[in-house]
Design a protein around this motif. Structure first.
Motif, PDB file in Angstrom:
ATOM      1  N   VAL A 122       0.817  -1.209   0.000  1.00 20.03           N
ATOM      2  CA  VAL A 122       0.000   0.000   0.000  1.00 20.03           C
ATOM      3  C   VAL A 122       0.856   1.267   0.000  1.00 20.03           C
ATOM      4  O   VAL A 122       0.454   2.285  -0.564  1.00 20.03           O
ATOM      5  CB  VAL A 122      -1.013  -0.024   1.173  1.00 20.03           C
ATOM      6  CG1 VAL A 122      -0.343   0.197   2.492  1.00 20.03           C
ATOM      7  CG2 VAL A 122      -2.116   0.968   0.948  1.00 20.03           C
ATOM      8  N   TRP A 163       1.469   2.227  -3.552  1.00 14.96           N
ATOM      9  CA  TRP A 163       0.302   2.874  -4.136  1.00 14.96           C
ATOM     10  C   TRP A 163       0.189   4.324  -3.669  1.00 14.96           C
ATOM     11  O   TRP A 163      -0.192   5.208  -4.438  1.00 14.96           O
ATOM     12  CB  TRP A 163      -0.974   2.114  -3.792  1.00 14.96           C
ATOM     13  CG  TRP A 163      -1.095   0.827  -4.542  1.00 14.96           C
ATOM     14  CD1 TRP A 163      -1.083  -0.426  -4.016  1.00 14.96           C
ATOM     15  CD2 TRP A 163      -1.229   0.665  -5.954  1.00 14.96           C
ATOM     16  NE1 TRP A 163      -1.211  -1.357  -5.014  1.00 14.96           N
ATOM     17  CE2 TRP A 163      -1.298  -0.715  -6.214  1.00 14.96           C
ATOM     18  CE3 TRP A 163      -1.301   1.547  -7.031  1.00 14.96           C
ATOM     19  CZ2 TRP A 163      -1.440  -1.230  -7.501  1.00 14.96           C
ATOM     20  CZ3 TRP A 163      -1.438   1.040  -8.308  1.00 14.96           C
ATOM     21  CH2 TRP A 163      -1.500  -0.334  -8.538  1.00 14.96           C
ATOM     22  N   TRP A 164       0.496   4.547  -2.383  1.00 16.15           N
ATOM     23  CA  TRP A 164       0.493   5.919  -1.868  1.00 16.15           C
ATOM     24  C   TRP A 164       1.471   6.778  -2.666  1.00 16.15           C
ATOM     25  O   TRP A 164       1.149   7.887  -3.077  1.00 16.15           O
ATOM     26  CB  TRP A 164       0.870   5.941  -0.389  1.00 16.15           C
ATOM     27  CG  TRP A 164       1.074   7.334   0.134  1.00 16.15           C
ATOM     28  CD1 TRP A 164       2.252   8.032   0.171  1.00 16.15           C
ATOM     29  CD2 TRP A 164       0.082   8.208   0.643  1.00 16.15           C
ATOM     30  NE1 TRP A 164       2.051   9.279   0.686  1.00 16.15           N
ATOM     31  CE2 TRP A 164       0.721   9.418   0.981  1.00 16.15           C
ATOM     32  CE3 TRP A 164      -1.289   8.082   0.852  1.00 16.15           C
ATOM     33  CZ2 TRP A 164       0.020  10.494   1.507  1.00 16.15           C
ATOM     34  CZ3 TRP A 164      -1.973   9.156   1.384  1.00 16.15           C
ATOM     35  CH2 TRP A 164      -1.313  10.345   1.704  1.00 16.15           C
TER      36      TRP A 164
END
Length: 93
Positions: free
Chosen positions: A37, A40-41
């Motif tokens: 994640v 993705w950030w």
């Protein structure tokens, strides 16, 4: 007005830089679509930063630059007498 706008753009830059590194996701093992994640950030944040920079170039490019400095009255060589040199395509060097 320009001072307020300059202050707002500085605040936007500080927020963009401050949140570029997802410190709040450190140690998170969450995976989305086979990628962590935090990656993705980073991808999303860089997309947002690109859009903000594009808006900045369209609205406020040059803000905060003093155009009345000591060199503002200087003329480029050849500009005053019309003898500015150009290359074979008519462009200034």
């Amino acid at each position: 007005m320009r001072r307020t706008e300059l202050g707002l753009w500085i605040a936007v830059a500080v927020v963009l830089a401050g949140l570029a590194v997802p410190w709040f996701l450190w140690g998170s093992g969450t995976v989305v679509a086979s990628l962590p994640v935090w990656l993705w950030w980073h991808v999303g944040w860089m997309g947002l930063a690109s859009i903000v920079f594009w808006v900045f170039t369209r609205r406020a490019w040059g803000i905060g630059i003093d155009r009345t400095g000591p060199d503002s009255s200087a003329t480029p060589p050849g500009a005053a007498d019309g003898t500015r040199k150009t290359n074979s395509r008519g462009e200034s060097p």
